[in-house]
Design an enzyme around this catalytic site. Sequence first.
Site, PDB file in Angstrom:
ATOM      1  N   HIS A 159       0.780  -1.108   0.130  1.00  0.00           N
ATOM      2  CA  HIS A 159       0.106   0.124  -0.492  1.00  0.00           C
ATOM      3  C   HIS A 159       1.347   1.415   0.307  1.00  0.00           C
ATOM      4  CE1 HIS A 159      -3.331  -2.620   1.371  1.00  0.00           C
ATOM      5  NE2 HIS A 159      -4.366  -1.839   1.313  1.00  0.00           N
ATOM      6  N   ARG A 192      -1.326   2.891   6.876  1.00  0.00           N
ATOM      7  CA  ARG A 192      -0.971   1.088   7.346  1.00  0.00           C
ATOM      8  C   ARG A 192      -0.710   1.047   8.640  1.00  0.00           C
ATOM      9  NH1 ARG A 192      -3.784  -0.927   5.064  1.00  0.00           N
ATOM     10  NH2 ARG A 192      -2.181  -2.592   4.816  1.00  0.00           N
ATOM     11  N   HIS A 198       1.590  -3.045   9.449  1.00  0.00           N
ATOM     12  CA  HIS A 198       2.369  -2.746   8.896  1.00  0.00           C
ATOM     13  C   HIS A 198       3.216  -1.771  10.541  1.00  0.00           C
ATOM     14  CE1 HIS A 198       3.045  -4.237   4.996  1.00  0.00           C
ATOM     15  NE2 HIS A 198       2.051  -3.787   4.539  1.00  0.00           N
ATOM     16  N   ASP A 202       8.724  -0.432   7.886  1.00  0.00           N
ATOM     17  CA  ASP A 202       7.988  -0.903   6.954  1.00  0.00           C
ATOM     18  C   ASP A 202       7.544  -0.307   5.957  1.00  0.00           C
ATOM     19  OD1 ASP A 202       7.828  -3.948   7.838  1.00  0.00           O
ATOM     20  OD2 ASP A 202       6.369  -3.859   8.231  1.00  0.00           O
TER      21      ASP A 202
END
Length: 241
Positions: A159, A192, A198, A202
């Site tokens: 994403h 995220r 995440h 990340d």
Amino acid sequence: MKKLLLIVTATLAMTSLIAQKDAVKPYLSVEELPDLIKCLPAPPAFDSPEFANDVVRYQWGKTQRLDSARAAIAKRDAVWSYDALLAEFNIPFGLTISRTGTPEIWKLLETSLVTTDQMRVAPKAYYHRLRPFEMYGEHLLSPETEDELRGEGSYPSGHTARGWLAALLLAEINPDRADTIFARGWMYGESRVIEGAHWQSDVDATRAAASIGYAALQTCPAFREQMMKAKAEFNALTKKP
């Protein structure tokens, strides 16, 4: 066993990508793109200061869910589709992006995203990093997405890669709105963390990964030609000289 898992995960991910891009030919093959396993550092070790920050940011993300407006944005950002992604940039970009209304801009974005989507497959399978919600046995902000994310690997963030690449492309087309475009791209990655899908590390690494992909795209004549068409279309629609 780890090697088998790597092969199976990579195969499944690549199959998904192939199905997704049936009608779209990437600007570059995966072999022509930089290898993120070689480009990026490994995810932080559990006993590192970086992972300690990941834990702090995970807790921060859960506090952001208490803000209903921010939580709603994070839930929209969790939708895995180009249409949903690009709709989030309409206001920052200053123009509605659509297949029919802005076909040249859409073609540039879709083909570029299909191209760089290939880059995440190998490192996800190689590192197979556990996602935050998996590690803590908790629910995502969007629990309906848990089954498709569980076991898929947290590093890097698909994403975030899409959101940051879209920002890079749109800012090139409309540099006058670069500040708002990049602000939305940055928020897309933060979503995220808020989702619990995440770790912060990340997201941080993936912004660099998207920039690596953007640089690779610049080497492709077909990409540069389409970028010129996208800019011309934008200028015509906004009546810029």
